[in-house]
Motif scaffolding. Sequence first.
Motif, PDB file in Angstrom:
ATOM      1  N   MET A 129       0.884  -1.313   0.106  1.00 24.45           N
ATOM      2  CA  MET A 129      -0.119  -0.085  -0.044  1.00 24.45           C
ATOM      3  C   MET A 129       0.885   1.285   0.023  1.00 24.45           C
ATOM      4  O   MET A 129       2.098   1.162   0.541  1.00 24.45           O
ATOM      5  CB  MET A 129      -0.862  -0.124   1.169  1.00 24.45           C
ATOM      6  N   PHE A 130       0.387   2.424  -0.515  1.00 28.89           N
ATOM      7  CA  PHE A 130       1.048   3.655  -0.377  1.00 28.89           C
ATOM      8  C   PHE A 130       0.163   4.579   0.364  1.00 28.89           C
ATOM      9  O   PHE A 130      -1.132   4.896  -0.285  1.00 28.89           O
ATOM     10  CB  PHE A 130       1.173   4.287  -1.898  1.00 28.89           C
ATOM     11  N   ALA A 131       0.555   5.022   1.459  1.00 29.23           N
ATOM     12  CA  ALA A 131      -0.278   5.941   2.240  1.00 29.23           C
ATOM     13  C   ALA A 131       0.018   7.095   1.722  1.00 29.23           C
ATOM     14  O   ALA A 131       0.966   7.975   1.057  1.00 29.23           O
ATOM     15  CB  ALA A 131       0.180   5.941   3.710  1.00 29.23           C
ATOM     16  N   ARG A 132      -1.211   7.837   1.726  1.00 34.03           N
ATOM     17  CA  ARG A 132      -0.998   9.226   1.120  1.00 34.03           C
ATOM     18  C   ARG A 132      -0.153  10.166   1.757  1.00 34.03           C
ATOM     19  O   ARG A 132       0.443  10.940   1.231  1.00 34.03           O
ATOM     20  CB  ARG A 132      -2.651   9.661   0.991  1.00 34.03           C
ATOM     21  N   ASP A 133      -0.120  10.184   3.178  1.00 34.11           N
ATOM     22  CA  ASP A 133       0.493  10.890   3.826  1.00 34.11           C
ATOM     23  C   ASP A 133       2.072  10.827   3.360  1.00 34.11           C
ATOM     24  O   ASP A 133       2.857  11.689   3.318  1.00 34.11           O
ATOM     25  CB  ASP A 133       0.303  10.805   5.339  1.00 34.11           C
ATOM     26  N   ASN A 134       2.472   9.521   3.318  1.00 33.32           N
ATOM     27  CA  ASN A 134       3.926   9.248   2.977  1.00 33.32           C
ATOM     28  C   ASN A 134       4.068   9.788   1.442  1.00 33.32           C
ATOM     29  O   ASN A 134       5.391  10.449   1.366  1.00 33.32           O
ATOM     30  CB  ASN A 134       4.214   7.679   2.895  1.00 33.32           C
ATOM     31  N   LEU A 135       3.106   9.502   0.705  1.00 35.23           N
ATOM     32  CA  LEU A 135       3.495  10.073  -0.841  1.00 35.23           C
ATOM     33  C   LEU A 135       3.602  11.460  -0.761  1.00 35.23           C
ATOM     34  O   LEU A 135       4.657  12.155  -1.343  1.00 35.23           O
ATOM     35  CB  LEU A 135       2.300   9.400  -1.577  1.00 35.23           C
ATOM     36  N   ASN A 136       2.805  12.118  -0.002  1.00 39.32           N
ATOM     37  CA  ASN A 136       2.697  13.590   0.101  1.00 39.32           C
ATOM     38  C   ASN A 136       4.096  14.190   0.432  1.00 39.32           C
ATOM     39  O   ASN A 136       4.835  15.188   0.053  1.00 39.32           O
ATOM     40  CB  ASN A 136       1.769  14.219   0.732  1.00 39.32           C
ATOM     41  N   SER A 137       4.557  13.747   1.652  1.00 42.87           N
ATOM     42  CA  SER A 137       5.739  14.005   2.179  1.00 42.87           C
ATOM     43  C   SER A 137       6.844  13.696   1.233  1.00 42.87           C
ATOM     44  O   SER A 137       8.000  14.675   1.169  1.00 42.87           O
ATOM     45  CB  SER A 137       6.061  13.254   3.582  1.00 42.87           C
ATOM     46  N   ILE A 138       6.884  12.724   0.688  1.00 43.91           N
ATOM     47  CA  ILE A 138       8.146  12.444  -0.295  1.00 43.91           C
ATOM     48  C   ILE A 138       8.206  13.121  -1.429  1.00 43.91           C
ATOM     49  O   ILE A 138       9.167  13.924  -1.783  1.00 43.91           O
ATOM     50  CB  ILE A 138       8.009  10.920  -0.779  1.00 43.91           C
ATOM     51  N   ILE A 139       6.804  13.604  -2.025  1.00 42.46           N
ATOM     52  CA  ILE A 139       6.691  14.476  -3.319  1.00 42.46           C
ATOM     53  C   ILE A 139       7.373  15.815  -2.671  1.00 42.46           C
ATOM     54  O   ILE A 139       8.061  16.312  -3.548  1.00 42.46           O
ATOM     55  CB  ILE A 139       5.226  14.440  -3.423  1.00 42.46           C
ATOM     56  N   ASN A 140       6.817  16.325  -1.594  1.00 38.77           N
ATOM     57  CA  ASN A 140       7.448  17.459  -1.053  1.00 38.77           C
ATOM     58  C   ASN A 140       8.877  17.554  -0.768  1.00 38.77           C
ATOM     59  O   ASN A 140       9.630  18.706  -1.372  1.00 38.77           O
ATOM     60  CB  ASN A 140       6.459  18.034   0.179  1.00 38.77           C
ATOM     61  N   ALA A 141       9.387  16.727  -0.325  1.00 40.66           N
ATOM     62  CA  ALA A 141      10.733  16.618  -0.031  1.00 40.66           C
ATOM     63  C   ALA A 141      11.614  16.467  -1.237  1.00 40.66           C
ATOM     64  O   ALA A 141      12.750  17.277  -1.234  1.00 40.66           O
ATOM     65  CB  ALA A 141      11.057  15.164   0.777  1.00 40.66           C
ATOM     66  N   LEU A 142      11.218  15.719  -2.378  1.00 43.40           N
ATOM     67  CA  LEU A 142      11.812  15.572  -3.429  1.00 43.40           C
ATOM     68  C   LEU A 142      11.606  16.714  -4.665  1.00 43.40           C
ATOM     69  O   LEU A 142      12.165  16.721  -5.693  1.00 43.40           O
ATOM     70  CB  LEU A 142      11.920  14.292  -4.134  1.00 43.40           C
ATOM     71  N   GLY A 143      10.391  17.585  -4.249  1.00 46.25           N
ATOM     72  CA  GLY A 143      10.034  18.589  -5.285  1.00 46.25           C
ATOM     73  C   GLY A 143       9.481  17.576  -6.548  1.00 46.25           C
ATOM     74  O   GLY A 143       9.568  18.332  -7.587  1.00 46.25           O
ATOM     75  N   VAL A 144       8.810  16.653  -6.304  1.00 46.60           N
ATOM     76  CA  VAL A 144       8.321  16.013  -7.520  1.00 46.60           C
ATOM     77  C   VAL A 144       6.947  16.668  -7.978  1.00 46.60           C
ATOM     78  O   VAL A 144       6.394  17.210  -7.274  1.00 46.60           O
ATOM     79  CB  VAL A 144       7.738  14.581  -7.273  1.00 46.60           C
ATOM     80  N   LYS A 145       6.960  16.754  -9.555  1.00 38.63           N
ATOM     81  CA  LYS A 145       5.911  17.756 -10.044  1.00 38.63           C
ATOM     82  C   LYS A 145       4.613  16.639 -10.533  1.00 38.63           C
ATOM     83  O   LYS A 145       3.589  17.215 -10.553  1.00 38.63           O
ATOM     84  CB  LYS A 145       6.470  18.707 -11.223  1.00 38.63           C
ATOM     85  N   ASP A 146       5.057  15.470 -10.749  1.00 40.21           N
ATOM     86  CA  ASP A 146       4.267  14.783 -11.318  1.00 40.21           C
ATOM     87  C   ASP A 146       4.360  13.329 -10.707  1.00 40.21           C
ATOM     88  O   ASP A 146       5.445  12.721 -10.559  1.00 40.21           O
ATOM     89  CB  ASP A 146       4.492  14.367 -12.840  1.00 40.21           C
TER      90      ASP A 146
END
Length: 82
Positions: free
Chosen positions: A46-63
């Motif tokens: 599973m991919f927890a939304r909170d974890n995805l959001n934290s990683i996206i913000n930490a790495l500057g993921v745009k997509d």
Amino acid sequence: MTKRRVVKSNLKDLLRKHGIDQKTLHNISKVRELTIGDMVKDENKMFARDNLNSIINALGVKDIKELITIVEVDEKDDKGKK
């Protein structure tokens, strides 16, 4: 052979692209190291939304496709990946 669509983590490639290791991502994102390790090995169930959001913000993921994608695998290959 039957094909099946599955979600695949691209975190290993992202870490390499950004030149950081799992521990550094943990320190930046506050996501558990074990969770990051599972994503790097593409072993998450599973991919927890909170974890995805934290990683996206930490790495500057745009997509989101930079972090996770949908791929087709042979049924045999998918079952062997437990």
